[in-house]
Scaffold this motif. Structure first.
Motif, PDB file in Angstrom:
ATOM      1  N   TYR A  37      43.288  28.295 140.647  1.00 43.87           N
ATOM      2  CA  TYR A  37      42.858  29.687 140.512  1.00 43.87           C
ATOM      3  C   TYR A  37      44.008  30.662 140.304  1.00 43.87           C
ATOM      4  CZ  TYR A  37      38.478  27.909 142.421  1.00 43.87           C
ATOM      5  OH  TYR A  37      37.336  27.200 142.628  1.00 43.87           O
ATOM      6  N   LYS A  51      40.200  36.317 132.987  1.00 51.65           N
ATOM      7  CA  LYS A  51      39.633  36.484 134.322  1.00 51.65           C
ATOM      8  C   LYS A  51      38.219  35.920 134.380  1.00 51.65           C
ATOM      9  CE  LYS A  51      42.471  40.340 135.652  1.00 51.65           C
ATOM     10  NZ  LYS A  51      42.617  41.661 136.186  1.00 51.65           N
ATOM     11  N   ASP A  52      37.504  35.994 133.256  1.00 54.51           N
ATOM     12  CA  ASP A  52      36.151  35.429 133.205  1.00 54.51           C
ATOM     13  C   ASP A  52      36.185  33.913 133.404  1.00 54.51           C
ATOM     14  OD1 ASP A  52      35.008  37.907 132.794  1.00 54.51           O
ATOM     15  OD2 ASP A  52      34.934  37.699 130.606  1.00 54.51           O
ATOM     16  N   VAL A  54      38.406  32.188 135.111  1.00 58.82           N
ATOM     17  CA  VAL A  54      38.673  31.931 136.527  1.00 58.82           C
ATOM     18  C   VAL A  54      37.405  32.143 137.344  1.00 58.82           C
ATOM     19  CG1 VAL A  54      40.026  32.631 138.537  1.00 58.82           C
ATOM     20  CG2 VAL A  54      41.115  32.527 136.289  1.00 58.82           C
ATOM     21  N   GLU A  55      36.675  33.204 137.064  1.00 56.21           N
ATOM     22  CA  GLU A  55      35.446  33.489 137.802  1.00 56.21           C
ATOM     23  C   GLU A  55      34.391  32.403 137.589  1.00 56.21           C
ATOM     24  OE1 GLU A  55      34.932  35.614 140.289  1.00 56.21           O
ATOM     25  OE2 GLU A  55      37.078  35.949 139.967  1.00 56.21           O
ATOM     26  N   GLU A  56      34.311  31.855 136.386  1.00 59.82           N
ATOM     27  CA  GLU A  56      33.367  30.762 136.128  1.00 59.82           C
ATOM     28  C   GLU A  56      33.703  29.548 136.994  1.00 59.82           C
ATOM     29  OE1 GLU A  56      30.434  30.480 134.310  1.00 59.82           O
ATOM     30  OE2 GLU A  56      30.713  32.653 134.370  1.00 59.82           O
ATOM     31  N   TYR A  57      34.985  29.248 137.116  1.00 61.09           N
ATOM     32  CA  TYR A  57      35.376  28.104 137.949  1.00 61.09           C
ATOM     33  C   TYR A  57      35.152  28.391 139.432  1.00 61.09           C
ATOM     34  CZ  TYR A  57      37.114  24.983 134.379  1.00 61.09           C
ATOM     35  OH  TYR A  57      37.187  24.113 133.317  1.00 61.09           O
ATOM     36  N   ARG A  58      35.299  29.642 139.841  1.00 59.63           N
ATOM     37  CA  ARG A  58      35.047  29.980 141.248  1.00 59.63           C
ATOM     38  C   ARG A  58      33.584  29.717 141.623  1.00 59.63           C
ATOM     39  NH1 ARG A  58      39.129  32.278 144.054  1.00 59.63           N
ATOM     40  NH2 ARG A  58      40.792  33.254 142.873  1.00 59.63           N
ATOM     41  N   LYS A  59      32.699  29.792 140.645  1.00 63.39           N
ATOM     42  CA  LYS A  59      31.285  29.549 140.910  1.00 63.39           C
ATOM     43  C   LYS A  59      31.019  28.093 141.292  1.00 63.39           C
ATOM     44  CE  LYS A  59      29.612  33.124 137.785  1.00 63.39           C
ATOM     45  NZ  LYS A  59      28.934  33.368 136.488  1.00 63.39           N
ATOM     46  N   ASP A  61      33.375  26.193 142.954  1.00 63.24           N
ATOM     47  CA  ASP A  61      34.440  25.851 143.880  1.00 63.24           C
ATOM     48  C   ASP A  61      33.985  24.724 144.804  1.00 63.24           C
ATOM     49  OD1 ASP A  61      35.801  26.177 146.667  1.00 63.24           O
ATOM     50  OD2 ASP A  61      37.118  27.182 145.255  1.00 63.24           O
TER      51      ASP A  61
END
Length: 127
Positions: A37, A51-52, A54-59, A61
């Motif tokens: 991340y 940033k999008d 990174v946010e997709e991968y955070r979903k 986690d």
């Protein structure tokens, strides 16, 4: 290769590797592919991703996925999870405090127990 963003896939791959070893079929090399991340360092501006992304991968986690499974299967209550989180945070804080308050090791320790070979002729092996 294993999708390390998927805890179930990791558990399955680890189980398969352990069973293979128990059958005497030798070691297994598992390449765990995961997502980082943050940048490689403080100076990494991360121009190579959005940033999008990174946010997709955070979903997806892995920690969140495991917590969802724990709650869904009722392995632990929210209160028990909070208690565990607090214990971990307390332990990390204790370790940080110990590290910050400890003196730096002597420079000579850089050379202690560096080589497996006890009679290494160039640098003395010490414990």
């Amino acid at each position: 290769p294993v999708d390390a963003m998927n805890p179930v896939k990791v558990a399955e791959a680890m189980h398969e590797a352990m069973e293979r070893a128990r059958r005497g079929e030798g070691p297994t090399f598992l390449e765990m592919k995961t997502y980082r991340y943050r940048g490689h360092s403080m100076s990494d501006a991360q121009h190579y991703r959005t940033k999008d992304e990174v946010e997709e991968y955070r979903k997806i986690d892995p920690i969140t996925q495991v917590l969802d499974i724990i709650k869904e299967k009722k392995y632990a209550t929210e209160a028990e999870i909070e208690t565990i989180d607090q214990r971990v945070n307390d332990l990390v804080a204790e370790c940080e405090k110990f590290a910050e308050e400890s003196p730096f090791p002597e420079a000579q320790q850089l050379y202690d127990v560096v080589y497996e070979q006890e009679n290494y002729p160039f640098i003395p092996h010490r414990l």
